[in-house]
Design a protein around this motif. Structure first.
Motif, PDB file in Angstrom:
ATOM      1  N   LEU A 196      11.411 -72.305  23.009  1.00  0.00           N
ATOM      2  CA  LEU A 196      10.284 -72.573  22.105  1.00  0.00           C
ATOM      3  C   LEU A 196       9.295 -71.421  22.222  1.00  0.00           C
ATOM      4  N   LEU A 197       8.955 -70.857  21.087  1.00  0.00           N
ATOM      5  CA  LEU A 197       7.984 -69.767  21.059  1.00  0.00           C
ATOM      6  C   LEU A 197       6.707 -70.285  20.406  1.00  0.00           C
ATOM      7  N   ASP A 198       5.593 -70.135  21.111  1.00  0.00           N
ATOM      8  CA  ASP A 198       4.300 -70.519  20.546  1.00  0.00           C
ATOM      9  C   ASP A 198       3.749 -69.307  19.794  1.00  0.00           C
ATOM     10  N   ALA A 199       3.877 -69.359  18.469  1.00  0.00           N
ATOM     11  CA  ALA A 199       3.450 -68.222  17.640  1.00  0.00           C
ATOM     12  C   ALA A 199       2.070 -68.484  17.026  1.00  0.00           C
ATOM     13  N   SER A 200       1.268 -69.302  17.692  1.00  0.00           N
ATOM     14  CA  SER A 200      -0.053 -69.634  17.130  1.00  0.00           C
ATOM     15  C   SER A 200      -0.885 -68.392  16.856  1.00  0.00           C
ATOM     16  N   GLN A 201      -0.811 -67.419  17.769  1.00  0.00           N
ATOM     17  CA  GLN A 201      -1.623 -66.216  17.583  1.00  0.00           C
ATOM     18  C   GLN A 201      -0.864 -65.107  16.851  1.00  0.00           C
ATOM     19  N   THR A 202       0.454 -65.195  16.794  1.00  0.00           N
ATOM     20  CA  THR A 202       1.214 -64.066  16.238  1.00  0.00           C
ATOM     21  C   THR A 202       1.645 -64.274  14.781  1.00  0.00           C
ATOM     22  N   ALA A 203       1.817 -65.527  14.351  1.00  0.00           N
ATOM     23  CA  ALA A 203       2.295 -65.761  12.979  1.00  0.00           C
ATOM     24  C   ALA A 203       1.282 -65.182  11.988  1.00  0.00           C
ATOM     25  N   GLY A 204       1.730 -64.278  11.147  1.00  0.00           N
ATOM     26  CA  GLY A 204       0.846 -63.623  10.182  1.00  0.00           C
ATOM     27  C   GLY A 204       0.252 -62.328  10.716  1.00  0.00           C
ATOM     28  N   VAL A 205       0.476 -62.038  12.006  1.00  0.00           N
ATOM     29  CA  VAL A 205      -0.095 -60.819  12.610  1.00  0.00           C
ATOM     30  C   VAL A 205       1.014 -59.812  12.911  1.00  0.00           C
ATOM     31  N   ILE A 206       2.115 -60.316  13.442  1.00  0.00           N
ATOM     32  CA  ILE A 206       3.306 -59.482  13.660  1.00  0.00           C
ATOM     33  C   ILE A 206       4.511 -60.319  13.203  1.00  0.00           C
ATOM     34  N   PRO A 207       5.668 -59.683  12.999  1.00  0.00           N
ATOM     35  CA  PRO A 207       6.822 -60.484  12.576  1.00  0.00           C
ATOM     36  C   PRO A 207       7.225 -61.499  13.647  1.00  0.00           C
ATOM     37  N   VAL A 208       7.574 -62.699  13.198  1.00  0.00           N
ATOM     38  CA  VAL A 208       8.105 -63.732  14.099  1.00  0.00           C
ATOM     39  C   VAL A 208       9.437 -64.146  13.491  1.00  0.00           C
ATOM     40  N   ASP A 209      10.501 -63.563  14.013  1.00  0.00           N
ATOM     41  CA  ASP A 209      11.824 -63.675  13.399  1.00  0.00           C
ATOM     42  C   ASP A 209      12.726 -64.482  14.337  1.00  0.00           C
ATOM     43  N   MET A 210      12.988 -65.737  13.964  1.00  0.00           N
ATOM     44  CA  MET A 210      13.752 -66.622  14.854  1.00  0.00           C
ATOM     45  C   MET A 210      15.142 -66.064  15.166  1.00  0.00           C
ATOM     46  N   GLN A 211      15.735 -65.384  14.190  1.00  0.00           N
ATOM     47  CA  GLN A 211      17.092 -64.879  14.424  1.00  0.00           C
ATOM     48  C   GLN A 211      17.064 -63.717  15.414  1.00  0.00           C
ATOM     49  N   ASP A 267       0.896 -52.431  19.863  1.00  0.00           N
ATOM     50  CA  ASP A 267       1.618 -53.671  20.153  1.00  0.00           C
ATOM     51  C   ASP A 267       0.702 -54.656  20.869  1.00  0.00           C
ATOM     52  N   HIS A 268      -0.310 -55.071  20.200  1.00  0.00           N
ATOM     53  CA  HIS A 268      -1.326 -55.906  20.804  1.00  0.00           C
ATOM     54  C   HIS A 268      -1.929 -56.754  19.698  1.00  0.00           C
ATOM     55  N   LEU A 269      -2.481 -57.894  20.052  1.00  0.00           N
ATOM     56  CA  LEU A 269      -3.167 -58.697  19.043  1.00  0.00           C
ATOM     57  C   LEU A 269      -4.615 -58.226  18.925  1.00  0.00           C
ATOM     58  N   PRO A 270      -5.273 -58.510  17.794  1.00  0.00           N
ATOM     59  CA  PRO A 270      -6.669 -58.093  17.625  1.00  0.00           C
ATOM     60  C   PRO A 270      -7.637 -59.015  18.368  1.00  0.00           C
ATOM     61  N   VAL A 271      -7.408 -59.105  19.665  1.00  0.00           N
ATOM     62  CA  VAL A 271      -8.158 -60.009  20.535  1.00  0.00           C
ATOM     63  C   VAL A 271      -8.593 -59.203  21.751  1.00  0.00           C
ATOM     64  N   LEU A 272      -9.844 -59.349  22.142  1.00  0.00           N
ATOM     65  CA  LEU A 272     -10.343 -58.572  23.276  1.00  0.00           C
ATOM     66  C   LEU A 272     -11.259 -59.442  24.126  1.00  0.00           C
ATOM     67  N   SER A 273     -10.946 -59.522  25.421  1.00  0.00           N
ATOM     68  CA  SER A 273     -11.799 -60.275  26.339  1.00  0.00           C
ATOM     69  C   SER A 273     -12.598 -59.320  27.206  1.00  0.00           C
ATOM     70  N   GLU A 328       1.760 -55.956   8.260  1.00  0.00           N
ATOM     71  CA  GLU A 328       1.538 -54.694   8.991  1.00  0.00           C
ATOM     72  C   GLU A 328       0.191 -54.072   8.610  1.00  0.00           C
ATOM     73  N   ASN A 329      -0.139 -54.121   7.314  1.00  0.00           N
ATOM     74  CA  ASN A 329      -1.419 -53.525   6.869  1.00  0.00           C
ATOM     75  C   ASN A 329      -2.603 -54.259   7.478  1.00  0.00           C
ATOM     76  N   ILE A 330      -2.511 -55.591   7.466  1.00  0.00           N
ATOM     77  CA  ILE A 330      -3.626 -56.380   8.026  1.00  0.00           C
ATOM     78  C   ILE A 330      -3.776 -56.041   9.516  1.00  0.00           C
ATOM     79  N   HIS A 331      -2.630 -56.033  10.195  1.00  0.00           N
ATOM     80  CA  HIS A 331      -2.662 -55.791  11.641  1.00  0.00           C
ATOM     81  C   HIS A 331      -3.236 -54.401  11.965  1.00  0.00           C
ATOM     82  N   ASN A 332      -2.802 -53.389  11.211  1.00  0.00           N
ATOM     83  CA  ASN A 332      -3.301 -52.015  11.461  1.00  0.00           C
ATOM     84  C   ASN A 332      -4.816 -51.949  11.315  1.00  0.00           C
ATOM     85  N   GLN A 333      -5.293 -52.576  10.253  1.00  0.00           N
ATOM     86  CA  GLN A 333      -6.737 -52.534   9.995  1.00  0.00           C
ATOM     87  C   GLN A 333      -7.506 -53.246  11.127  1.00  0.00           C
TER      88      GLN A 333
END
Ligand SMILES: Cc1ncc(COP(=O)(O)O)c(C=O)c1O
Length: 397
Positions: free
Chosen positions: A178-193, A309-315, A276-281
């Motif tokens: 099980l992959l929790d893609a809560s933060q990644t779906a729509g940000v990077i590809p989440v390809d089950m195959q 290769d990182h999410l747009p999240v910073l702590s 990809e465009n959203i993520h780059n920006q």
């Protein structure tokens, strides 16, 4: 008051694209009826909208199963992980998860262990890299291991886990994944195959731009998942038992057509813009933020391996001021919204040494601008300087 600078997009994205608000208002006004419960034109149109949304998400996650009805809608990612864990767990099963996890995975596992149903192990995260070592996961596998549950991308430090390698291990040992893609779906590809994932959990209200109250799971082929909620489905009403068919196996009651219509518009918007465009920006804005704050006195950045290769999240954490005080000051004095605390990821904070106060987390979204980031940098600089002056004053008094 200055304009709002919303930097809490990792909690939920705000604002949504205009089309989301527009579609929700018009769809609900014109088609706000219960789908699948009658053959009226309105009910058929509502059903078709839901079906189309399933198809789009089924395709987005590249589910190897040909049946898009295995895309299940829930009220949140948390409800989706609960369905998956409780629908799969049997007496004596063993689960493996990681220190990167959100409470939406940790708590169901803990509660089922308390009830004596299952046992689980938690694999450590390397605090220097923010990564899980797939070898540690492999070493934790036992004959009773049923499922491995991994947070694809951290909601605290933004690191993306080696999901494909972990998927290979699951395949080799014939263990569900099980992959929790809560933060990644729509940000990077989440390809089950590609990732070999059996279940992908998503939050509709984050980077898929649906409204709050939307989420779901994509269930791959041959996943032995039982229903855990029973009742009205609109099909096979004479049956005593809850039907086994997807999606009704996991969806009960009148669906959230208002929310799903917004999610439909949100995902289409993401696909039009290009993930990809959203993520780059967003990553450019994160780089600008890091540049502006990394040398502030007493400030620690928690962003191991920051790069593309990182999410747009910073702590961050800062000496002489708690994350809670920082967020309050940012909000009240500067109209900058972000999130403080443990962000529902207690083990991760223990590992990086930020418990019990946690961190201040920035989450950038597609509607943030360079000016927003400049405002946040100025606000943070002022607050931190004042905190150090206050501490120095207290020290010399
Ligand atoms: C990694 C992760 N998993 C699960 C969730 C839970 O999402 P929801 O609030 O939709 O239940 C979140 C939300 O912050 C998250 O970041």
């Amino acid at each position: 008051m200055t304009d709002l600078v919303y930097l809490d997009n990792a909690s939920t994205t705000f604002p949504k694209p205009d089309c989301v608000y527009d579609v929700m208002a018009s769809f609900y006004r014109e088609n706000g009826v219960s789908p699948g419960r009658s053959g009226s034109d309105l009910a058929v149109a509502a059903g078709m909208m839901i079906d189309e949304t399933r198809r789009i998400l089924h395709k987005l996650f590249n589910n190897p199963d040909s049946d898009h009805k295995r895309l299940i809608f829930t009220s949140s990612a948390t409800e989706a992980t609960n369905l998956a864990i409780k629908g799969i767990a049997c007496q004596g099963d063993h689960f493996i998860t990681t220190e990167v996890e959100h409470n939406s995975i940790l708590r169901p596992l803990y509660m089922l262990k308390q009830e004596g149903l299952i046992d689980y192990d938690i694999v450590p995260m390397n605090p220097e890299t923010g990564m899980i070592d797939p070898i540690d996961i492999e070493n934790a596998i036992k004959p009773e291991t049923k499922m491995i549950l991994v947070n694809h991308g951290s909601n605290v430090i933004g690191t993306i886990q080696p999901a494909e390698e972990i998927g290979q291990i699951c395949k080799k040992h014939n263990v569900l994944y099980l992959l929790d893609a809560s933060q990644t779906a729509g940000v990077i590809p989440v390809d089950m195959q590609k990732l070999n994932a059996d279940i992908v959990v998503f939050a509709g209200h984050k980077s898929l731009f649906g409204p709050c109250g939307t989420g779901g799971l994509a269930v791959g082929p041959d996943v032995p998942i039982r229903s855990t909620k029973w009742g009205g489905t609109g099909i096979k009403s004479a049956l005593r038992y809850h039907p086994d068919d997807f999606p009704q196996r996991l969806e009960t009651g009148t669906p959230n057509i208002l929310g799903i219509s917004g999610l439909n518009a949100g995902v289409k918007w993401v696909l039009e813009q290009g993930i990809e465009n959203i993520h780059n920006q967003e990553m450019k804005l994160i780089a600008q933020l890091i540049d502006g704050i990394e040398n502030l006195e007493g400030l620690t950045l928690h962003c191991p391996g920051i790069g593309h290769d990182h999410l747009p999240v910073l702590s961050i954490a800062v000496e002489n001021i708690t994350p809670q005080e920082l967020t309050t000051r940012l909000d009240v004095d500067y109209n900058v919204t972000c999130r403080s605390g443990l962000q529902c990821a207690p083990y991760l904070h223990d590992r990086i040494g930020t418990s019990p106060n946690g961190t201040l987390r920035f989450g950038v979204g597609p509607f943030n601008t360079s000016d927003h980031i400049d405002s946040a940098i100025t606000a943070l600089t002022n607050i931190i300087e004042e905190a150090h002056q206050r501490a120095a004053g207290a020290g010399s008094a």
